[in-house]
Structure formats: structure tokens, C-alpha cells
Write a protein that holds these residues in place. Structure first.
Motif, PDB file in Angstrom:
ATOM      1  N   THR A   1     -27.489 105.244  37.886  1.00 34.31           N
ATOM      2  CA  THR A   1     -27.343 106.375  36.966  1.00 34.31           C
ATOM      3  C   THR A   1     -25.863 106.672  36.788  1.00 34.31           C
ATOM      4  O   THR A   1     -25.042 106.371  37.660  1.00 34.31           O
ATOM      5  N   MET A   2     -25.533 107.275  35.637  1.00 33.18           N
ATOM      6  CA  MET A   2     -24.136 107.564  35.332  1.00 33.18           C
ATOM      7  C   MET A   2     -23.946 109.047  35.066  1.00 33.18           C
ATOM      8  O   MET A   2     -24.864 109.720  34.597  1.00 33.18           O
ATOM      9  N   GLN A   3     -22.746 109.529  35.344  1.00 32.28           N
ATOM     10  CA  GLN A   3     -22.387 110.921  35.073  1.00 32.28           C
ATOM     11  C   GLN A   3     -21.006 110.915  34.412  1.00 32.28           C
ATOM     12  O   GLN A   3     -20.097 110.228  34.866  1.00 32.28           O
TER      13      GLN A   3
ATOM     14  N   LYS B   1     -27.138 100.195  29.991  1.00 31.54           N
ATOM     15  CA  LYS B   1     -27.337 100.172  31.440  1.00 31.54           C
ATOM     16  C   LYS B   1     -26.126  99.538  32.128  1.00 31.54           C
ATOM     17  O   LYS B   1     -25.630  98.512  31.695  1.00 31.54           O
ATOM     18  N   VAL B   2     -25.665 100.169  33.186  1.00 29.51           N
ATOM     19  CA  VAL B   2     -24.533  99.674  33.961  1.00 29.51           C
ATOM     20  C   VAL B   2     -24.994  99.481  35.392  1.00 29.51           C
ATOM     21  O   VAL B   2     -25.629 100.355  35.974  1.00 29.51           O
ATOM     22  N   ASN B   3     -24.672  98.337  35.958  1.00 31.33           N
ATOM     23  CA  ASN B   3     -25.038  98.074  37.347  1.00 31.33           C
ATOM     24  C   ASN B   3     -23.996  98.692  38.278  1.00 31.33           C
ATOM     25  O   ASN B   3     -22.811  98.700  37.961  1.00 31.33           O
TER      26      ASN B   3
ATOM     27  N   ILE C   1     -24.466  95.829  49.316  1.00 30.81           N
ATOM     28  CA  ILE C   1     -25.100  97.148  49.183  1.00 30.81           C
ATOM     29  C   ILE C   1     -24.519  97.857  47.958  1.00 30.81           C
ATOM     30  O   ILE C   1     -23.298  97.908  47.796  1.00 30.81           O
ATOM     31  N   PRO C   2     -25.385  98.411  47.069  1.00 27.62           N
ATOM     32  CA  PRO C   2     -24.863  99.173  45.933  1.00 27.62           C
ATOM     33  C   PRO C   2     -24.116 100.419  46.425  1.00 27.62           C
ATOM     34  O   PRO C   2     -24.586 101.113  47.323  1.00 27.62           O
ATOM     35  N   VAL C   3     -22.962 100.697  45.836  1.00 24.85           N
ATOM     36  CA  VAL C   3     -22.160 101.858  46.238  1.00 24.85           C
ATOM     37  C   VAL C   3     -21.773 102.686  45.014  1.00 24.85           C
ATOM     38  O   VAL C   3     -21.825 102.210  43.890  1.00 24.85           O
ATOM     39  N   LYS C   4     -21.392 103.928  45.271  1.00 21.45           N
ATOM     40  CA  LYS C   4     -20.941 104.836  44.223  1.00 21.45           C
ATOM     41  C   LYS C   4     -19.515 104.471  43.812  1.00 21.45           C
ATOM     42  O   LYS C   4     -18.676 104.165  44.649  1.00 21.45           O
ATOM     43  N   THR C   5     -19.257 104.503  42.500  1.00 24.95           N
ATOM     44  CA  THR C   5     -17.934 104.211  41.962  1.00 24.95           C
ATOM     45  C   THR C   5     -17.511 105.362  41.061  1.00 24.95           C
ATOM     46  O   THR C   5     -18.333 105.882  40.312  1.00 24.95           O
ATOM     47  N   GLN C   6     -16.229 105.746  41.149  1.00 26.06           N
ATOM     48  CA  GLN C   6     -15.688 106.792  40.281  1.00 26.06           C
ATOM     49  C   GLN C   6     -14.361 106.324  39.728  1.00 26.06           C
ATOM     50  O   GLN C   6     -13.554 105.729  40.441  1.00 26.06           O
ATOM     51  N   PHE C   7     -14.143 106.628  38.436  1.00 28.93           N
ATOM     52  CA  PHE C   7     -12.847 106.328  37.836  1.00 28.93           C
ATOM     53  C   PHE C   7     -12.624 107.259  36.658  1.00 28.93           C
ATOM     54  O   PHE C   7     -13.565 107.835  36.111  1.00 28.93           O
ATOM     55  N   ILE C   8     -11.354 107.413  36.282  1.00 26.28           N
ATOM     56  CA  ILE C   8     -10.981 108.239  35.128  1.00 26.28           C
ATOM     57  C   ILE C   8     -10.773 107.307  33.941  1.00 26.28           C
ATOM     58  O   ILE C   8      -9.992 106.356  34.012  1.00 26.28           O
TER      59      ILE C   8
ATOM     60  N   VAL D   1     -12.050 111.318  30.923  1.00 26.80           N
ATOM     61  CA  VAL D   1     -13.428 111.507  31.374  1.00 26.80           C
ATOM     62  C   VAL D   1     -13.592 110.848  32.735  1.00 26.80           C
ATOM     63  O   VAL D   1     -13.285 109.666  32.901  1.00 26.80           O
ATOM     64  N   LYS D   2     -14.069 111.644  33.714  1.00 27.61           N
ATOM     65  CA  LYS D   2     -14.370 111.068  35.027  1.00 27.61           C
ATOM     66  C   LYS D   2     -15.767 110.468  34.949  1.00 27.61           C
ATOM     67  O   LYS D   2     -16.744 111.160  34.673  1.00 27.61           O
ATOM     68  N   VAL D   3     -15.839 109.153  35.155  1.00 27.99           N
ATOM     69  CA  VAL D   3     -17.108 108.428  35.100  1.00 27.99           C
ATOM     70  C   VAL D   3     -17.540 108.138  36.531  1.00 27.99           C
ATOM     71  O   VAL D   3     -16.764 107.613  37.319  1.00 27.99           O
ATOM     72  N   THR D   4     -18.767 108.515  36.853  1.00 31.46           N
ATOM     73  CA  THR D   4     -19.330 108.238  38.169  1.00 31.46           C
ATOM     74  C   THR D   4     -20.560 107.367  37.981  1.00 31.46           C
ATOM     75  O   THR D   4     -21.453 107.719  37.216  1.00 31.46           O
TER      76      THR D   4
END
Length: 85
Positions: free
Chosen positions: A29-31, A61-63, A70-77, A20-23
Motif C-alpha cells: 500500500t502507498m501513502q 501497483k508498486v512492489n 523480507i518486504p520492508v517499508k520505504t519512504q522518500f521525498i 510529496v513524502k511517499v511511503t
């Protein structure tokens, strides 16, 4: 834990792991996006996707990640292992 009560392991007994790719977006917010092999026609991708999305609705809830304050986008499998008992 949320997926262990579902029928994924019964519907697809040969499917033991779903990647699952988690963004995680800067606004917290999460995808979730299941990743399937390109030649995978044995699985009903839409059905598996809908089961995952329905189970992960009330996810804690995930920070977001912080880079230089600065908050940034994170992606991982994330490999999700389905236990068959």
C-alpha cells in the motif's frame, strides 16, 4: 500526468513544485503526504492534500522494497513539478 489536468497551477500560480513524502508499506500500500514549509500560510494545505489524494487513487501497483528477502517499508521525498503553460 495525473496532476497536469488539475487546477493546482491556476489556484496557486506561485507554487511550481510540491514535495510529496511517499511511503510504500510492506503490504504494497502507498501513502502520499504533501510537505509544506513550516511558515506556509499562503496555501490551503487541506485543499491541496485532497486534490493530490483524489488524483492518486488509481496509482499503478508498486512492489515494496525487499531486504534480505523480507518486504520492508520505504519512504522518500518526491518533488512534483507543476507545469504552467
Amino acid at each position: 500526468e495525473k496532476l497536469s489536468v488539475d487546477t493546482l497551477s491556476i489556484l496557486y500560480p506561485e507554487l511550481d513544485t510540491i514535495e510529496v513524502k511517499v511511503t510504500i508499506f510492506p503490504n504494497a500500500t502507498m501513502q502520499f503526504e504533501p510537505q509544506f514549509p513550516k511558515d506556509s500560510v499562503a496555501y490551503d494545505k487541506i485543499k491541496i492534500d485532497s486534490i493530490l489524494k483524489s488524483r492518486l487513487v488509481d496509482f499503478p501497483k508498486v512492489n515494496p522494497a525487499i531486504k534480505r528477502g523480507i518486504p520492508v517499508k520505504t519512504q522518500f521525498i518526491l518533488p512534483v513539478i507543476l507545469k504552467v503553460e
